[in-house]
Design an enzyme around this catalytic site. Structure first.
Site, PDB file in Angstrom:
ATOM      1  N   HIS B 140       0.839  -1.203   0.000  1.00 16.83           N
ATOM      2  CA  HIS B 140       0.000   0.000   0.000  1.00 16.83           C
ATOM      3  C   HIS B 140       0.875   1.255   0.000  1.00 16.83           C
ATOM      4  O   HIS B 140       0.636   2.189  -0.766  1.00 16.83           O
ATOM      5  CB  HIS B 140      -0.914  -0.008   1.233  1.00 16.83           C
ATOM      6  CG  HIS B 140      -1.670   1.278   1.450  1.00 16.83           C
ATOM      7  ND1 HIS B 140      -2.770   1.627   0.694  1.00 16.83           N
ATOM      8  CD2 HIS B 140      -1.471   2.293   2.322  1.00 16.83           C
ATOM      9  CE1 HIS B 140      -3.224   2.807   1.106  1.00 16.83           C
ATOM     10  NE2 HIS B 140      -2.452   3.240   2.091  1.00 16.83           N
ATOM     11  N   GLU B 205     -10.368   2.008   3.533  1.00 15.07           N
ATOM     12  CA  GLU B 205      -9.055   1.374   3.698  1.00 15.07           C
ATOM     13  C   GLU B 205      -9.238   0.129   4.548  1.00 15.07           C
ATOM     14  O   GLU B 205      -9.829   0.181   5.630  1.00 15.07           O
ATOM     15  CB  GLU B 205      -8.043   2.319   4.356  1.00 15.07           C
ATOM     16  CG  GLU B 205      -7.584   3.432   3.436  1.00 15.07           C
ATOM     17  CD  GLU B 205      -6.334   4.164   3.946  1.00 15.07           C
ATOM     18  OE1 GLU B 205      -6.069   4.113   5.169  1.00 15.07           O
ATOM     19  OE2 GLU B 205      -5.640   4.776   3.124  1.00 15.07           O
ATOM     20  N   GLU B 207      -7.990  -2.402   7.043  1.00 14.00           N
ATOM     21  CA  GLU B 207      -6.949  -2.486   8.056  1.00 14.00           C
ATOM     22  C   GLU B 207      -7.304  -3.523   9.115  1.00 14.00           C
ATOM     23  O   GLU B 207      -8.469  -3.848   9.326  1.00 14.00           O
ATOM     24  CB  GLU B 207      -6.763  -1.132   8.767  1.00 14.00           C
ATOM     25  CG  GLU B 207      -6.461   0.010   7.834  1.00 14.00           C
ATOM     26  CD  GLU B 207      -5.908   1.233   8.557  1.00 14.00           C
ATOM     27  OE1 GLU B 207      -5.545   1.120   9.747  1.00 14.00           O
ATOM     28  OE2 GLU B 207      -5.846   2.295   7.916  1.00 14.00           O
ATOM     29  N   TYR B 250      -2.402  17.334   3.718  1.00 10.02           N
ATOM     30  CA  TYR B 250      -1.551  16.448   4.525  1.00 10.02           C
ATOM     31  C   TYR B 250      -0.139  16.961   4.773  1.00 10.02           C
ATOM     32  O   TYR B 250       0.563  16.417   5.641  1.00 10.02           O
ATOM     33  CB  TYR B 250      -1.518  15.035   3.938  1.00 10.02           C
ATOM     34  CG  TYR B 250      -0.427  14.734   2.950  1.00 10.02           C
ATOM     35  CD1 TYR B 250      -0.505  15.198   1.648  1.00 10.02           C
ATOM     36  CD2 TYR B 250       0.693  13.979   3.316  1.00 10.02           C
ATOM     37  CE1 TYR B 250       0.484  14.919   0.745  1.00 10.02           C
ATOM     38  CE2 TYR B 250       1.697  13.704   2.406  1.00 10.02           C
ATOM     39  CZ  TYR B 250       1.585  14.175   1.120  1.00 10.02           C
ATOM     40  OH  TYR B 250       2.583  13.894   0.218  1.00 10.02           O
ATOM     41  N   THR B 366      -3.389   0.378   5.857  1.00 10.78           N
ATOM     42  CA  THR B 366      -3.985  -0.451   4.811  1.00 10.78           C
ATOM     43  C   THR B 366      -3.073  -1.616   4.449  1.00 10.78           C
ATOM     44  O   THR B 366      -1.884  -1.432   4.219  1.00 10.78           O
ATOM     45  CB  THR B 366      -4.233   0.400   3.556  1.00 10.78           C
ATOM     46  OG1 THR B 366      -4.932   1.571   3.944  1.00 10.78           O
ATOM     47  CG2 THR B 366      -5.041  -0.369   2.526  1.00 10.78           C
TER      48      THR B 366
END
Lengths: 432, 432
Positions: B140, B205, B207, B250, B366
């Site tokens: 990922h 995602e 997980e 981000y 992920t």
């Protein structure tokens, strides 16, 4: 109260029958901050600071001396329930406490509920559900950004997005709890691989903390015009930072172990109500900067979005302490050096439906003034470690050494009002 | 138990007197996951899943049927106290429950404490103090990194640092709670300034979630050899992500509003004990990769660091639902595609002294397999939106549309043992 009227609780002529409260640098009767305290050997409980004393709110509530709605929130060992009260109920409690502590008729009844602050332990004021740290100090962002990205200190999103990230709630500690120097990974430029060991570039960060009052349900944003109703109060926040760990770990998902080993706050919640006289117009953005997007814009917020707070950092090294020296001031500057207001960060945080809860803590990020004597971290003051500071007595510092104590202070003042302070926010570095 | 012996509770020949439990895909008697449930109209309480039923642990404790130490932890509306138990006490509880549910002699006494799962609501199993998300899925990280940084998909720290960041604890919700499409800032490449509005690139995602058991005190790291004792169990975790917000916000401090609007978990805590038979040797690192630094290296951990878990994602669109279609599988792959083990992320997290608490939640990040049919997000499956997927019935998807439901599944299997599953982890997207 909001947009931001003052009332009789802010009257500078109001005095208290509690000895030493009038003219107290931090806690005159115009302040009345809430906290959780325990007289030696007893259980933590809610209290309010008045001068050098603390009034036991649980005892006052038990004696039927507080408004009913507030009284039920003045129990337990956190202020979460008190913070969850609607603004109007917190205001009523403030007015009642101000009356009780100013009118000498109440002295006999209340004196048994007063404790000398020096004989009490102060605890975290709330169970912090989530702690979020922002990055609103534009001069800090510029100074730090220049060290990591000389050509491009401020990223393109900075003037649109109140940049923030989630921090660690479990390691927030009140003033006075020592900070153990963290171990971690750092990669010196000359090394082929990272090393693991004690941080060699341990720093402080001067921040303002914001306590969330009433929350919002998951999925329901907070309009900028309502943000003030979700702020219970303020504290000082030292966001200790291991700069060597930070440089190595922070890409691509942000700071983690460089910051989460401990954060120190001042334990008194200076209420939004107490800060009413100290609201300033938000300084206009520099010419050419974009206007905030509409969801972050409110005329009233711009008129009252800044705080007339002076923030100050001092250091006391082990050698200074041994000599009996006073702490040495490292910086002083106004809290108005925030590119985004407290209300803008609250609204931004909830703009995607993220739910805030009573007792959540937001940090503003480091607040630096544009000039060097207002820089809020050693990373800035020592230019990333390249320019050591000389302290009185001849010691030098680039970053913190074991035994160093960092002391943050905040005081609010405005013409025609009594000044108030935030109380102690200090901690000492212990060896790894 | 650790390094990882099995006992009679894992015996594949063991059966239960509870109807439908034997051979149950998720909850045969070899699983016995803990959760918080409420039969319709009653208060949440601890329970254990057995087949399609839930055994009321509080009722069992009240009837004196559980070991004393565990019994006192089987009350209230969270599992935090149960998670805080030392491994040995959790093991004793597991053995007792396995005996109670396998021996028909207990059926009469326990039957009144059994509830049909279909008539119960499942809640979050713990008060989550802090939620941390890691990034251990190297495929990922490569796939996503290539989209943001084509020349440099994996940053230099990746193979030394188990990259992680703090997420939002308040917005974690159990399976079934709908997800409102978040609003936020995004900046299309062609736009001069960002826009504010509903996410146009909403993603899931896949997980694994890790529940922290016993914690560590602030300042005290967790040695890699002790990490297993701090893991209470596992769940599935869907870390919903607004890719358009993420790309814009981000830098430099990591994902924030792109992720914190909601995270969905499977509400059953599949215990570390139940997973004992499904421990695998951690796959060796590719030739040329650096060895983990010593604080992250333990031979026993490498021998048992991976989990024999198959992870699967399916989608059910509104149109598919209307037609009565079954969900369509988007991906399937093994959980062993983790560059760092669960114990390595626990030890890394606490390596600077950061304190973990019972009920804290860690996400792995992920988990994608190297091949496209094991990619754990639409961002990877649709190559960043450039290659739409065609679903049965002819619909296409790059990112999620309103009405889409995403369903995560996990099942553990190993030769000679009964397979166990994690139960439901699904949620539907609602309009902004």
């Amino acid at each position: 109260m909001n947009w931001w009227t003052t009332d009789e609780t802010h009257d500078p002529a109001r005095t208290s029958w509690v000895e030493g409260a009038d003219g107290h640098a931090d806690f005159p009767i115009q302040n009345l901050p809430f906290g959780i305290f325990s007289p030696t050997g007893t259980a933590p409980r809610p209290g309010v600071a008045i001068g050098d004393a603390i009034l036991d709110l649980a005892a006052c509530a038990g004696a039927g001396m507080l408004p009913d709605v507030a009284a039920s929130a003045c129990s337990g060992d956190t202020l979460n329930a008190l913070m969850a009260l609607p603004t109007i109920d917190r205001q009523a409690l403030r007015r009642r406490l101000s009356d009780l502590l100013s009118d000498p008729a109440h002295a006999d009844r209340l004196t048994p509920f007063l404790h000398a602050a020096a004989e009490c332990t102060l605890h975290l004021p709330a169970r912090i559900g989530d702690y979020t740290d922002f990055y609103v100090g534009i001069h800090h962002a510029n100074n730090i950004g220049r060290q990591f990205r000389p050509d491009n200190p401020l990223l393109p999103n900075y003037k649109y997005v109140p940049i923030g990230y989630h921090g660690r709630a479990s390691s927030v500690r009140p003033s006075g709890v020592p900070v153990r120097r963290p171990r971690g990974q750092r990669k010196p430029p000359e090394a082929d691989a990272p090393l693991f060991g004690p941080s060699a570039r341990l720093d402080y960060e001067l921040e303002l903390g914001v306590w969330i009052g009433t929350g919002n349900a998951l999925g329901d944003p907070i309009a900028i015009g309502q943000a003030a109703d979700h702020v219970a109060g303020f504290c000082l926040l030292n966001d200790w930072s291991a700069r060597d760990f930070q440089a190595w770990e922070y890409q691509p998902l942000g700071p983690f172990l460089a910051k989460n080993f401990q954060s120190t706050i001042s334990p008194w919640v200076v209420t939004a109500e107490a800060m009413a006289p100290f609201r300033l117009a938000q300084p206009p953005r520099p010419q050419g900067d974009p206007a905030p997007l509409p969801y972050l814009w409110d005329e009233a917020d711009q008129g009252h979005g800044a705080l007339a707070l002076t923030l100050e950092v001092s250091i006391l090294t082990a050698a200074m302490r041994d000599r009996g020296d006073a702490p040495h001031r490292l910086s002083i500057g106004p809290a108005s050096n925030m590119y985004w207001t407290v209300h803008q960060i609250v609204t931004h945080h909830a703009s995607n439906g993220c739910n805030l809860n009573p007792g959540d803590l937001l940090g503003t990020g480091t607040i630096s003034a544009p000039e060097r004597d207002g820089y809020g971290s050693l990373m800035e003051l020592s230019a990333g470690g390249r320019e050591p500071l000389t302290l009185p007595g001849g010691e030098t510092r680039t970053f913190l050494e074991d035994g160093d104590e960092i002391i943050l202070k905040a005081s609010a003042s405005a013409p025609g009002f009594a000044s108030i302070g935030f109380g102690a926010c200090h901690a000492r570095i212990m060896p790894a």
